[in-house]
Design a protein around this motif. Structure first.
Motif, PDB file in Angstrom:
ATOM      1  N   ASP A  25      30.631 -49.882 -41.534  1.00  0.00           N
ATOM      2  CA  ASP A  25      31.784 -48.890 -41.540  1.00  0.00           C
ATOM      3  C   ASP A  25      31.957 -48.182 -40.243  1.00  0.00           C
ATOM      4  OD1 ASP A  25      33.028 -46.555 -41.972  1.00  0.00           O
ATOM      5  OD2 ASP A  25      32.273 -45.945 -43.914  1.00  0.00           O
ATOM      6  N   ALA A  27      34.410 -46.359 -39.107  1.00  0.00           N
ATOM      7  CA  ALA A  27      35.411 -45.300 -39.286  1.00  0.00           C
ATOM      8  C   ALA A  27      35.529 -44.477 -37.921  1.00  0.00           C
ATOM      9  CB  ALA A  27      35.143 -44.391 -40.524  1.00  0.00           C
ATOM     10  N   HIS A  28      34.446 -44.257 -37.344  1.00  0.00           N
ATOM     11  CA  HIS A  28      34.605 -43.779 -35.915  1.00  0.00           C
ATOM     12  C   HIS A  28      34.472 -44.578 -34.719  1.00  0.00           C
ATOM     13  CE1 HIS A  28      34.058 -39.488 -37.864  1.00  0.00           C
ATOM     14  NE2 HIS A  28      33.602 -40.254 -38.815  1.00  0.00           N
ATOM     15  N   THR A  56      38.987 -47.721 -41.104  1.00  0.00           N
ATOM     16  CA  THR A  56      39.607 -46.827 -41.675  1.00  0.00           C
ATOM     17  C   THR A  56      40.824 -46.404 -40.420  1.00  0.00           C
ATOM     18  OG1 THR A  56      38.330 -44.971 -40.725  1.00  0.00           O
ATOM     19  CG2 THR A  56      37.951 -45.905 -43.047  1.00  0.00           C
ATOM     20  N   LEU A  57      41.862 -46.118 -40.893  1.00  0.00           N
ATOM     21  CA  LEU A  57      43.072 -45.722 -40.153  1.00  0.00           C
ATOM     22  C   LEU A  57      43.089 -44.368 -40.184  1.00  0.00           C
ATOM     23  CD1 LEU A  57      45.385 -48.577 -41.363  1.00  0.00           C
ATOM     24  CD2 LEU A  57      43.780 -48.635 -39.624  1.00  0.00           C
ATOM     25  N   GLY A  58      42.508 -43.413 -40.781  1.00  0.00           N
ATOM     26  CA  GLY A  58      42.639 -42.096 -40.823  1.00  0.00           C
ATOM     27  C   GLY A  58      42.125 -41.444 -39.839  1.00  0.00           C
ATOM     28  N   LYS A  59      41.277 -41.760 -38.821  1.00  0.00           N
ATOM     29  CA  LYS A  59      40.582 -41.334 -37.683  1.00  0.00           C
ATOM     30  C   LYS A  59      41.531 -41.481 -36.529  1.00  0.00           C
ATOM     31  CE  LYS A  59      37.298 -39.575 -40.331  1.00  0.00           C
ATOM     32  NZ  LYS A  59      36.418 -40.513 -41.034  1.00  0.00           N
ATOM     33  N   GLY A  65      44.776 -45.345 -44.953  1.00  0.00           N
ATOM     34  CA  GLY A  65      44.727 -46.629 -45.055  1.00  0.00           C
ATOM     35  C   GLY A  65      43.451 -47.179 -44.548  1.00  0.00           C
TER      36      GLY A  65
HETATM   37  C1  LIG Z   1      36.544 -40.735 -42.710  1.00  0.00           C
HETATM   38  C2  LIG Z   1      35.503 -41.900 -42.834  1.00  0.00           C
HETATM   39  C3  LIG Z   1      36.033 -42.617 -43.945  1.00  0.00           C
HETATM   40  C4  LIG Z   1      37.075 -42.831 -44.477  1.00  0.00           C
HETATM   41  O1  LIG Z   1      37.956 -42.851 -43.861  1.00  0.00           O
HETATM   42  P1  LIG Z   1      39.517 -42.207 -44.391  1.00  0.00           P
HETATM   43  O2  LIG Z   1      40.605 -42.807 -43.272  1.00  0.00           O
HETATM   44  O3  LIG Z   1      39.449 -40.781 -44.870  1.00  0.00           O
HETATM   45  O4  LIG Z   1      39.713 -43.335 -45.679  1.00  0.00           O
HETATM   46  C5  LIG Z   1      34.925 -43.752 -44.135  1.00  0.00           C
HETATM   47  N1  LIG Z   1      33.781 -43.831 -43.634  1.00  0.00           N
HETATM   48  C6  LIG Z   1      33.279 -42.819 -42.716  1.00  0.00           C
HETATM   49  C7  LIG Z   1      31.981 -42.959 -42.054  1.00  0.00           C
HETATM   50  C8  LIG Z   1      34.150 -41.884 -42.237  1.00  0.00           C
HETATM   51  O5  LIG Z   1      34.064 -40.913 -41.491  1.00  0.00           O
END
Ligand SMILES: *Cc1c(COP(=O)(O)O)cnc(C)c1O
Length: 100
Positions: A25, A27-28, A56-59, A65
């Protein structure tokens, strides 16, 4: 979130040794690490059939998404078993799956 990166090279080695999937994952990491922000795996030049990469596209991308890059077997399983999360335009639940 703190800038720590898991020992991905060693984890990939273990996944390959024991024939299991390693879910990353990132995300960051996606949008921040590696060439053109392609993430932690790109930063470490890691590739493996045993990787399931979740971005993830939210960060860093600043939109909603997410996506999964994995072996075709995993992607097909997701397409068949996680349909509520695929091709939806509902806020916060848009996602796509990609063979790579
Ligand atoms: C923020 C985050 C997500 C989810 O991301 P979204 O864009 O909010 O769906 C998943 N995994 C980790 C480790 C995150 O920090």
């Amino acid at each position: 979130m703190d800038g720590d990166i898991a020992p991905l090279a060693q984890l990939v080695e273990l996944a390959e040794k024991y024939g299991v999937w390693l879910v990353v994952d990132d995300a960051h990491g996606f949008g921040v690490l590696g060439p053109q922000g392609r993430g932690a795996l790109a930063a470490l030049a890691l590739r493996s059939k045993h990787l399931v990469y979740v971005g993830t596209l939210g960060k860093a991308a600043g939109v909603s998404g997410a996506f999964v890059c994995a072996d075709a077997v995993i992607i097909e399983w997701l397409v068949q078993r996680a349909r509520p999360y695929i091709f939806t335009t509902a806020c916060g639940s848009a996602a796509s799956v990609t063979r790579c």
